[in-house]
Scaffold this motif. Sequence first.
Motif, PDB file in Angstrom:
ATOM      1  N   THR A  24      16.011  -0.460  62.003  1.00 34.05           N
ATOM      2  CA  THR A  24      14.964  -0.847  61.057  1.00 34.05           C
ATOM      3  C   THR A  24      15.119  -2.325  60.721  1.00 34.05           C
ATOM      4  O   THR A  24      16.184  -2.928  60.909  1.00 34.05           O
ATOM      5  N   ILE A  74      12.682  -1.985  48.592  1.00 32.14           N
ATOM      6  CA  ILE A  74      13.501  -1.529  49.712  1.00 32.14           C
ATOM      7  C   ILE A  74      14.088  -2.692  50.504  1.00 32.14           C
ATOM      8  O   ILE A  74      15.246  -2.667  50.922  1.00 32.14           O
ATOM      9  N   LEU A  75      13.271  -3.731  50.736  1.00 37.50           N
ATOM     10  CA  LEU A  75      13.715  -4.868  51.539  1.00 37.50           C
ATOM     11  C   LEU A  75      12.914  -6.105  51.158  1.00 37.50           C
ATOM     12  O   LEU A  75      11.803  -5.985  50.616  1.00 37.50           O
ATOM     13  N   SER A 251      13.615   1.949  56.255  1.00 32.58           N
ATOM     14  CA  SER A 251      15.040   2.145  56.033  1.00 32.58           C
ATOM     15  C   SER A 251      15.426   3.427  56.757  1.00 32.58           C
ATOM     16  O   SER A 251      14.573   4.147  57.288  1.00 32.58           O
TER      17      SER A 251
END
Length: 303
Positions: A24, A74-75, A251
């Motif tokens: 990912t 998340i990112l 993820s």
Amino acid sequence: MITRDPDAFLRFARGCAPDFGPATAKAAFLVAPEGFARAEQSAADNRYMAGADDFDAARALVQHRALQAAMAEILPTVCFPGDRRAPDGLFPNNAFATVPGRLVVGRMRHPVRQREAARTDIRGFFAEVLGYAVEDLSAQPHPCELTGALVIDRARGLGFCGLSERCDAEGAALMHHAFGLRATLLFELAPGEYHTNVVLAVLAGRAALLCDDGLADPRVAAAIAALYAPHVARLGPGERASFAGNALALSAGTVWMSEAGGAALAPPHRDALARAGFGIRTVPLDAIEAGGGSLRCCIAEIY
């Protein structure tokens, strides 16, 4: 290996360990839907696009901002401004994609979308801020709309490339080499389909969402299903039409799709994802889906 033989591809792919690279992305970027409207050129070969009266640009902006906020939990997620000269330019994964240390720029089929590939701000961000090399496919004649046409198993270095007006065989070969893949399977999409990522998602290298009716050759669907068995969900026409296949793992444990896609996902397919170790997270994107794409189309991954 670049092949049209699904059996040969399957034999090779089964020997590929998940050691090619991260499954990912480490970050992502979006392009805001300023000036969001029906682009008639794109509509010529995108049956998922709504009529002009069904576009709500203000609602699309709100939903897009909420998508970025959710992803940022998340990112790292960057958003570039939209360009009113590119009314469906909010789907940047067709024009830009990355491998570690390198930006790949695709060749869009329609002139209205070729403007995206020339954006100096996005190119400059990667070249000058991140220090990425740039591999530019945009000036050559063969359409190759990157991770719209080419679904990639990043863990094993495998590509699944659906051929249509948006990507020909020569363009597919250019992408295979640009991404440095171990093997790419070429196949015809079913009539009326424009991008592979509407009918296939490979999730963190260990599961797949597959719409059999989006592929012209049943042998291709069988090979893909065999490769990811038992963690494969073979979606029906209603799920495909609701963009359940236009999903992405951001993820190791979560699959993202639109609210419409999640609502359409059949319980056995939810169970298949759960057995593969995935939860499902959805965001409302109905206004954006008027443009003929959904969540995965909005996200350009940064590796």
